[in-house]
Design an enzyme around this catalytic site. Sequence first.
Site, PDB file in Angstrom:
ATOM      1  N   GLU A 175       0.816  -1.217   0.000  1.00 54.36           N
ATOM      2  CA  GLU A 175       0.000   0.000   0.000  1.00 54.36           C
ATOM      3  C   GLU A 175       0.856   1.276   0.000  1.00 54.36           C
ATOM      4  OE1 GLU A 175      -2.939  -0.483   3.083  1.00 54.36           O
ATOM      5  OE2 GLU A 175      -3.983  -2.022   1.923  1.00 54.36           O
ATOM      6  N   GLU A 228      -4.487  -8.780  -1.448  1.00 55.12           N
ATOM      7  CA  GLU A 228      -5.030  -8.605  -0.096  1.00 55.12           C
ATOM      8  C   GLU A 228      -6.459  -8.105  -0.114  1.00 55.12           C
ATOM      9  OE1 GLU A 228      -2.676  -6.307   2.774  1.00 55.12           O
ATOM     10  OE2 GLU A 228      -4.572  -5.675   3.685  1.00 55.12           O
TER      11      GLU A 228
END
Length: 468
Positions: free
Chosen positions: A214, A317
Amino acid sequence: MLLLTLLVLAQHPERRAIVYTTAESTSFRLTPTDTVMFRPMEPTSEGKVYVFIDLRKTFQSMIGIGGALTDAAAETFAKLPAARQDEVIAAYYSTDRGIGYALGRTNINSCDFSSDMYTYVTEGDSALSSFSIAPDLRYKIPLIKRAMAASGNRLKLFASPWSPPAFMKDNNDMLHGGHLRPEYAHSWARYYTKFIEQYRRAGVPVWGITIQNEPMATQTWESCIYQASDERDFLKNHLGPVMWRQGLRDVHIMVWDHNRDLIIQRALAIFDDSAAARYAWGIAFHWYEDWSGGTQMYGNVAQVSRLWPNKHILFTEGTPANFDSTAYGRWSLGEAYGRSMINDFNSGAEGWTDWNILLDERGGPNHVGNFCFAPIHADTQTGALIYTNSYYYIGHFSKFIRPGARRILAAPSRSMLLTTAFVNPDGTVVVVVMNPTAKGGDYNVVVGAGSVQISSRPHSIQTVVFAR
């Protein structure tokens, strides 16, 4: 169960389909609920619902489906009695007794789903002379090795860092975002190779890495910001060359590893730069773009697939909700997986990785209190295991769609149904049909000149398996 399916199909030369069902307000959980025989296709009717399958129209191959083997999963696993440990391993990694996971993710350095922060070097050691994976040897590596053994050593493991060590960052903190200091770029690149080399020496082959978990999120937990140009330049000037020099060209490097919303910009920046693109095997993504109030942006993944067909796409994810101990039975948990998996595969994803495979009765451990759901939870006080319907929804894909399967055309005639389909290397055809609505009804799976009629329950998912 898949072996039994093949035996049943082999015993009946006429084309038959076995239907497996998971449905709300029933006891069906990956349950074989029907065996139906194909009939000659009748004239199409607007009054009927269809799922059209064409085996001649093929798309991407399947790498695998799996989940993350984090510190939290490993620590929770270690607290279980031996029999329950065996159950978890079989539930995920056995193709017969479980759902046949073939893909795994783990964290480099600590992440939020660790009991505390840690790195593999002493603070300030840019030469990495103190590098040691000792923090992983107690819980995480033993769990990974058991998972790999249960998969027949076919599990593909990839690893992601949440943050470099604090001294390498401009905020001097592993938490709260910050950026990699330019003077530590080479040392940080070498850090990945040290990790891979020491994991391999510990008996854990690493199939791939992502550059940064991220990279556009400033989190209260471990995080580090890379603008698109930052990640591009780190890959082409440092990480890629270091990986190749260390003899690790076989390790797949994935960029982005964040939500679908900004995936196009990241792909443009890296894949359109030939010097960076040569090191990038593909692009990874998550499903959290709805944090801003919108909905999932599956079309962005499809655009990446169309624009860069030589690059690979992997979902890395997703977790459906913040933890709530009263909501283990919430049906939307599983439906979030089914909706995403169908749309992501239809958009070109070649693999799909859930977040933590196992968490405790608090939705952790998590050192910053970011507790969430997993498909299986363990009550570490009693040793009991709680299976949410997410486990079964994922299993409708992972148990039947095996590595090497190729996606084929699957198209429903009504918006109430979501569907995707694959042909396995052994020739079995797998059609997954999800009904996320409160209304049931029949639908017809049409393959060439034949069709089968199947009944769909409200809020259900079904896997239809037949011989090619």
